[in-house]
Design an enzyme around this catalytic site. Sequence first.
Site, PDB file in Angstrom:
ATOM      1  N   LEU A   1       0.876  -1.169   0.000  1.00  0.00           N
ATOM      2  CA  LEU A   1       0.000   0.000   0.000  1.00  0.00           C
ATOM      3  C   LEU A   1       0.911   1.216   0.000  1.00  0.00           C
ATOM      4  O   LEU A   1       1.862   1.258   0.769  1.00  0.00           O
ATOM      5  CB  LEU A   1      -0.830   0.027   1.279  1.00  0.00           C
ATOM      6  CG  LEU A   1      -1.906  -1.017   1.402  1.00  0.00           C
ATOM      7  CD1 LEU A   1      -2.541  -0.929   2.777  1.00  0.00           C
ATOM      8  CD2 LEU A   1      -2.966  -0.797   0.346  1.00  0.00           C
ATOM      9  N   CYS A   2       0.663   2.192  -0.825  1.00  0.00           N
ATOM     10  CA  CYS A   2       1.646   3.264  -0.936  1.00  0.00           C
ATOM     11  C   CYS A   2       0.993   4.567  -1.346  1.00  0.00           C
ATOM     12  O   CYS A   2      -0.162   4.611  -1.710  1.00  0.00           O
ATOM     13  CB  CYS A   2       2.657   2.972  -2.034  1.00  0.00           C
ATOM     14  SG  CYS A   2       3.223   1.299  -2.080  1.00  0.00           S
ATOM     15  N   THR A   3       1.803   5.640  -1.307  1.00  0.00           N
ATOM     16  CA  THR A   3       1.415   6.898  -1.937  1.00  0.00           C
ATOM     17  C   THR A   3       2.584   7.344  -2.805  1.00  0.00           C
ATOM     18  O   THR A   3       3.705   7.422  -2.323  1.00  0.00           O
ATOM     19  CB  THR A   3       1.116   7.978  -0.878  1.00  0.00           C
ATOM     20  OG1 THR A   3       0.095   7.483   0.004  1.00  0.00           O
ATOM     21  CG2 THR A   3       0.651   9.263  -1.529  1.00  0.00           C
TER      22      THR A   3
END
Length: 392
Positions: A138-140
């Site tokens: 999960l990332c930005t």
Amino acid sequence: MARKQLLLLFTAFCAVSAQFPPYVEDCRHGTYPPADAPYRPVNVPTYQINLDLPGEKRWTELATDKAQEMRDLIAVIKSLVNSFSGGLIIDIVDRDLPKLMSGLPDIAVAEMTGIAQASGVPLGEVYLYNLFYEFNALCTSIVSEDPSGEIYHARNMDFGLFMGWDVHNDTWLLTEKLRPLVVNVEFTKNNQTVFKGVNFVGYIGIITGMKPQKFSLTVNERYSLKGSGLAGILKWILGTHTGNWMGFLTRTVFETVDTFSDAKNILSTKQLIGPIYFILGGVESGEGAVITRAADKALDIWNLNITNNTWYILETNYDHWKKPLFIDDRRTPAMKCMNTMGRANATLPNIFDVLNTKPVLNKLTAYTTLMHVKTGQMETYLRYCSDPCWPW
Ligand SMILES: *[C@@H]1O[C@H](CO)[C@@H](O)[C@H](O)[C@H]1NC(C)=O
Ligand SMILES: *[C@@H]1O[C@H](CO)[C@@H](O)[C@H](O)[C@H]1NC(C)=O
Ligand SMILES: *[C@@H]1O[C@H](CO)[C@@H](O)[C@H](O)[C@H]1NC(C)=O
Ligand SMILES: *[C@@H]1O[C@H](CO)[C@@H](O)[C@H](O)[C@H]1NC(C)=O
Ligand SMILES: *[C@@H]1O[C@H](CO)[C@@H](O)[C@H](O)[C@H]1NC(C)=O
């Protein structure tokens, strides 16, 4: 055991729901260069990977230095997997996975074999470990263009969701074990750095990388009901070898391609084993793209485009034309901070502030990387999120 873990997970979720909605703070300012507590950012070590060596020898130094940390992490993965499968899955991994994974590129097998030898981790578990990153991040990620046309690319790597919530100190077991494994790697040929990556030791693909003066890439997980990464891996294990592993495809792109547009073309078209987001940055005005991938094709390519006033593109883990899951909305706060900052102030230190604002920063965040392809600048900081902080 399985029941106990489920109960713990459930308890954690209830505790979390009690403080719903997610803990959101005001956009932060002036947090770069990162100082000390409560955020405790730490610089990570750098290692060279010499691509002129045979595959088995490339990772030896790194895997030897970090053997204990690798074994600690894998012990956590094993206990989590075992608690749900009664030991069955790990038996299969140790005994059969190397056979089942036939069909991988020879060089990938050679590199993973070398890592297994140097670290003392069984080969099947090194495979499992590499598989893990295909469907778990999960990332930005953000690519932006400032008024003078400078392109900046930055990311938070959030990893370890559902991987054991530690009720004693409110942390994710896996994320805690991952941080000591974060390293900068410089891939060299003829004694010159060709490209750089940020890796968890033992992983041979690229999920955060930069080829100086050429392009930068970050990979974010994409979940899709029409074929997940996990289903793609099962299909591979059962013998369907049509798609590329994301991590090996990105390695190949860095090793073989020299321009933003060639990288964009390959990442948009090659068959994959599962869905994913590729976030690509470059050096010239307009060189930024979020490529939304299904296994067989690109569903959408969202370009940096000053003509259209699109001065940044920002991807978390949801298709950009759809709403994010309401309990996991890192996009709205991140965009709010980008918009408040404005294009005129779009510098890497200011983008660091955005990635440092909760819940964009959360308890899964293992590291933050800042990249400026034109100058070759690439900085990585380990991240910790002090309470109050949303778990993801
Ligand atoms: C939380 O506890 C686990 C083990 O109980 C430990 O490995 C980890 O380092 C702790 N994390 C923090 C932030 O103290
Ligand atoms: C590689 O470069 C370094 C620094 O430029 C130098 O010290 C070293 O001798 C070189 N090694 C080889 C094998 O050329
Ligand atoms: C123009 O920008 C809007 C808003 O970001 C976006 O939805 C649209 O797809 C863009 N159009 C083109 C042609 O890039
Ligand atoms: C940029 O936006 C303009 C105006 O909407 C559009 O005509 C052009 O096709 C866009 N370029 C790219 C590369 O998306
Ligand atoms: C940049 O940000 C500062 C304060 O954060 C603000 O005062 C200034 O007006 C901004 N610059 C521009 C050109 O918007």
